[in-house]
Enzyme design. Sequence first.
Site, PDB file in Angstrom:
ATOM      1  N   GLU A 113      -0.870  -7.729   4.650  1.00  0.00           N
ATOM      2  CA  GLU A 113      -0.920  -8.384   5.946  1.00  0.00           C
ATOM      3  C   GLU A 113      -0.755  -7.318   7.002  1.00  0.00           C
ATOM      4  O   GLU A 113       0.076  -6.424   6.862  1.00  0.00           O
ATOM      5  CB  GLU A 113       0.203  -9.418   6.067  1.00  0.00           C
ATOM      6  CG  GLU A 113       0.175 -10.099   7.410  1.00  0.00           C
ATOM      7  CD  GLU A 113       1.141 -11.274   7.506  1.00  0.00           C
ATOM      8  OE1 GLU A 113       1.425 -11.907   6.462  1.00  0.00           O
ATOM      9  OE2 GLU A 113       1.587 -11.545   8.622  1.00  0.00           O
ATOM     10  N   GLY A 114      -1.570  -7.371   8.019  1.00  0.00           N
ATOM     11  CA  GLY A 114      -1.445  -6.401   9.107  1.00  0.00           C
ATOM     12  C   GLY A 114      -1.462  -7.130  10.425  1.00  0.00           C
ATOM     13  O   GLY A 114      -1.411  -8.360  10.476  1.00  0.00           O
ATOM     14  N   THR A 115      -1.530  -6.362  11.483  1.00  0.00           N
ATOM     15  CA  THR A 115      -1.564  -6.932  12.816  1.00  0.00           C
ATOM     16  C   THR A 115      -2.781  -7.840  12.980  1.00  0.00           C
ATOM     17  O   THR A 115      -2.719  -8.857  13.658  1.00  0.00           O
ATOM     18  CB  THR A 115      -1.687  -5.786  13.852  1.00  0.00           C
ATOM     19  OG1 THR A 115      -0.832  -4.725  13.437  1.00  0.00           O
ATOM     20  CG2 THR A 115      -1.313  -6.241  15.225  1.00  0.00           C
ATOM     21  N   PHE A 116      -3.879  -7.453  12.340  1.00  0.00           N
ATOM     22  CA  PHE A 116      -5.146  -8.131  12.608  1.00  0.00           C
ATOM     23  C   PHE A 116      -5.362  -9.362  11.742  1.00  0.00           C
ATOM     24  O   PHE A 116      -6.186 -10.187  12.045  1.00  0.00           O
ATOM     25  CB  PHE A 116      -6.309  -7.147  12.386  1.00  0.00           C
ATOM     26  CG  PHE A 116      -6.355  -6.078  13.436  1.00  0.00           C
ATOM     27  CD1 PHE A 116      -7.345  -6.068  14.390  1.00  0.00           C
ATOM     28  CD2 PHE A 116      -5.394  -5.085  13.477  1.00  0.00           C
ATOM     29  CE1 PHE A 116      -7.375  -5.105  15.376  1.00  0.00           C
ATOM     30  CE2 PHE A 116      -5.416  -4.106  14.451  1.00  0.00           C
ATOM     31  CZ  PHE A 116      -6.410  -4.114  15.404  1.00  0.00           C
ATOM     32  N   GLY A 117      -4.668  -9.463  10.634  1.00  0.00           N
ATOM     33  CA  GLY A 117      -4.892 -10.609   9.759  1.00  0.00           C
ATOM     34  C   GLY A 117      -4.297 -10.381   8.388  1.00  0.00           C
ATOM     35  O   GLY A 117      -3.404  -9.559   8.214  1.00  0.00           O
ATOM     36  N   GLN A 118      -4.849 -11.140   7.429  1.00  0.00           N
ATOM     37  CA  GLN A 118      -4.356 -11.035   6.055  1.00  0.00           C
ATOM     38  C   GLN A 118      -5.464 -10.456   5.186  1.00  0.00           C
ATOM     39  O   GLN A 118      -6.637 -10.674   5.459  1.00  0.00           O
ATOM     40  CB  GLN A 118      -4.010 -12.426   5.529  1.00  0.00           C
ATOM     41  CG  GLN A 118      -3.045 -13.171   6.418  1.00  0.00           C
ATOM     42  CD  GLN A 118      -2.962 -14.628   6.037  1.00  0.00           C
ATOM     43  OE1 GLN A 118      -2.222 -14.986   5.145  1.00  0.00           O
ATOM     44  NE2 GLN A 118      -3.735 -15.475   6.686  1.00  0.00           N
ATOM     45  N   VAL A 119      -5.059  -9.741   4.138  1.00  0.00           N
ATOM     46  CA  VAL A 119      -6.047  -9.206   3.204  1.00  0.00           C
ATOM     47  C   VAL A 119      -5.850  -9.919   1.872  1.00  0.00           C
ATOM     48  O   VAL A 119      -4.748  -9.924   1.311  1.00  0.00           O
ATOM     49  CB  VAL A 119      -5.922  -7.674   3.069  1.00  0.00           C
ATOM     50  CG1 VAL A 119      -6.951  -7.149   2.073  1.00  0.00           C
ATOM     51  CG2 VAL A 119      -6.113  -7.008   4.431  1.00  0.00           C
ATOM     52  N   LYS A 134     -10.549  -9.083   4.294  1.00  0.00           N
ATOM     53  CA  LYS A 134      -9.649  -9.135   5.455  1.00  0.00           C
ATOM     54  C   LYS A 134     -10.032 -10.352   6.282  1.00  0.00           C
ATOM     55  O   LYS A 134     -11.140 -10.431   6.803  1.00  0.00           O
ATOM     56  CB  LYS A 134      -9.811  -7.846   6.255  1.00  0.00           C
ATOM     57  CG  LYS A 134      -8.930  -7.697   7.462  1.00  0.00           C
ATOM     58  CD  LYS A 134      -8.729  -6.203   7.696  1.00  0.00           C
ATOM     59  CE  LYS A 134      -8.520  -5.789   9.104  1.00  0.00           C
ATOM     60  NZ  LYS A 134      -8.314  -4.338   9.203  1.00  0.00           N
ATOM     61  N   ASP A 230      -5.532   5.748  13.912  1.00  0.00           N
ATOM     62  CA  ASP A 230      -4.362   5.127  13.270  1.00  0.00           C
ATOM     63  C   ASP A 230      -4.179   5.641  11.847  1.00  0.00           C
ATOM     64  O   ASP A 230      -3.939   4.854  10.921  1.00  0.00           O
ATOM     65  CB  ASP A 230      -4.478   3.597  13.310  1.00  0.00           C
ATOM     66  CG  ASP A 230      -3.129   2.905  13.067  1.00  0.00           C
ATOM     67  OD1 ASP A 230      -2.083   3.581  13.186  1.00  0.00           O
ATOM     68  OD2 ASP A 230      -3.117   1.712  12.741  1.00  0.00           O
TER      69      ASP A 230
END
Length: 432
Positions: A113-119, A134, A230
């Site tokens: 899980e990141g800032t942009f969504g879930q993987v 993603k 990043d």
Amino acid sequence: MGFVHPLMETDYVAEFPHNHMDRRPRKRPRFAWDFPQAHPKAQSGLYFGQDVGNGTSMGPSRVLLTDHSGLYLKGLAQKGSPPWRDDDKDGHYMFALGENLTPRYKIHRKIGEGTFGQVLECWDRETREMVAVKVVRSIKKYREAAMSEIDALQLLGKYDRNGSRCVQIRNWFDYRNHICIVFEMLGPSIYDFLRKNSYRPFPVDLVRELGRQLLECVAFMHDLRLVHTDLKPENILFVSPDYVKIPDYKVPVHSFSEAACYKRLPKSSAIKVIDFGSTADGHKHHNYIVSTRHYRAPEVILGLGWSYSCDIWSVGCILVELCTGEALFQTHDNLEHLAMMERVLGPLPQQMLKRVDRHAEKYVRRGRLDWPDNATSRDSIKANLVMQHVDHSAGDIIDLLQGLLRYDPSTRLTAHSALGHPFFSRDLYRRL
Ligand SMILES: Nc1ncnc2c1ncn2[C@@H]1O[C@H](COP(=O)(O)OP(=O)(O)OP(=O)(O)O)[C@@H](O)[C@H]1O
């Protein structure tokens, strides 16, 4: 292509000293100022539109713990997607393990899980392989960032000659207002290994192999005018999940646990870089805040504008971390961060401090960093950090690090010049 990261302009207000953080809080802060909105570009993917759902709403957890045995799942496999559900309050897609994302992709598990969504790890029924999907949050700014990521991934894919070290995009589509990006499935991150090894360093021969591949990736991106912005151990994944456990003789005497006596090493050193959601056009002028804190270059903090060389600084920080096991600049505060840089690398150049922008001028007084310890301890990288971990190639790697971590971005090594450094001419890391 315009790769300006839509989230970064607000970062000046969002970044603040944190008092109660875990050891390595890595994520950029999340923003919740937007409502779901369709992205016009999302109509033109490699593959598009598999949605067949309709509405029910579910509770707060994103992974639903419903009973999926029997008829329900069989029905889904035939019909396609599960019924419509509302997203959670942050715009994350709600799903249950074992159900279809779309008729083509069956969800096996959540891998990140990141800032942009879930993987999500999904079974691709068409290619008959596992893929990483993603599923981006259904919020306008994240959808736009995802479209930039797709642009970057497609450009990288177009010029990839099997050695770019960038994760491959397999597909993308817009599903229930979530941009979904399908990637080749990779293994754990470099950070996962460090964590599982209780932050013990990697052997220097492995650091050499990882550093070489990372710089190859960065050189490839920079040749295509792309700045990753990043780079960090979490965004560098081993291609294979296989590892071996080897005895660790450097374990501290007070540590008795069995895990502490062994260290995990990857069977293969092959890596790929992920997360191109913050990729920027290197030929444009930028001065919004980029990079995860510990890997952020001084010109970014000082608001002097940044370009390709901010990636090189991140690579320098990552290599030190691989050699020592610990993040080089473990802080959450700009002034302390700059002071730590001075402790390790010597004083910041006057000409950089003279040009700081209005956000950073509070860090400077009379042409020097406004920090009490400023003039005292000036340990070099050599004395303080790396020497104790690297033995025979210490001289080479320190010279390389000094080139990667030059304050002045215009004199910092480029990815291509770094690859020509003598540190990379030594023996390659051998398969175990
Ligand atoms: N191709 C892949 N194979 C295996 N795991 C992956 C893959 N891509 C991503 N992951 C996992 O999912 C996590 C989140 O992915 P990614 O960094 O792309 O998301 P993000 O939302 O952009 O994260 P961030 O908040 O760091 O920007 C990764 O840290 C990694 O653990």
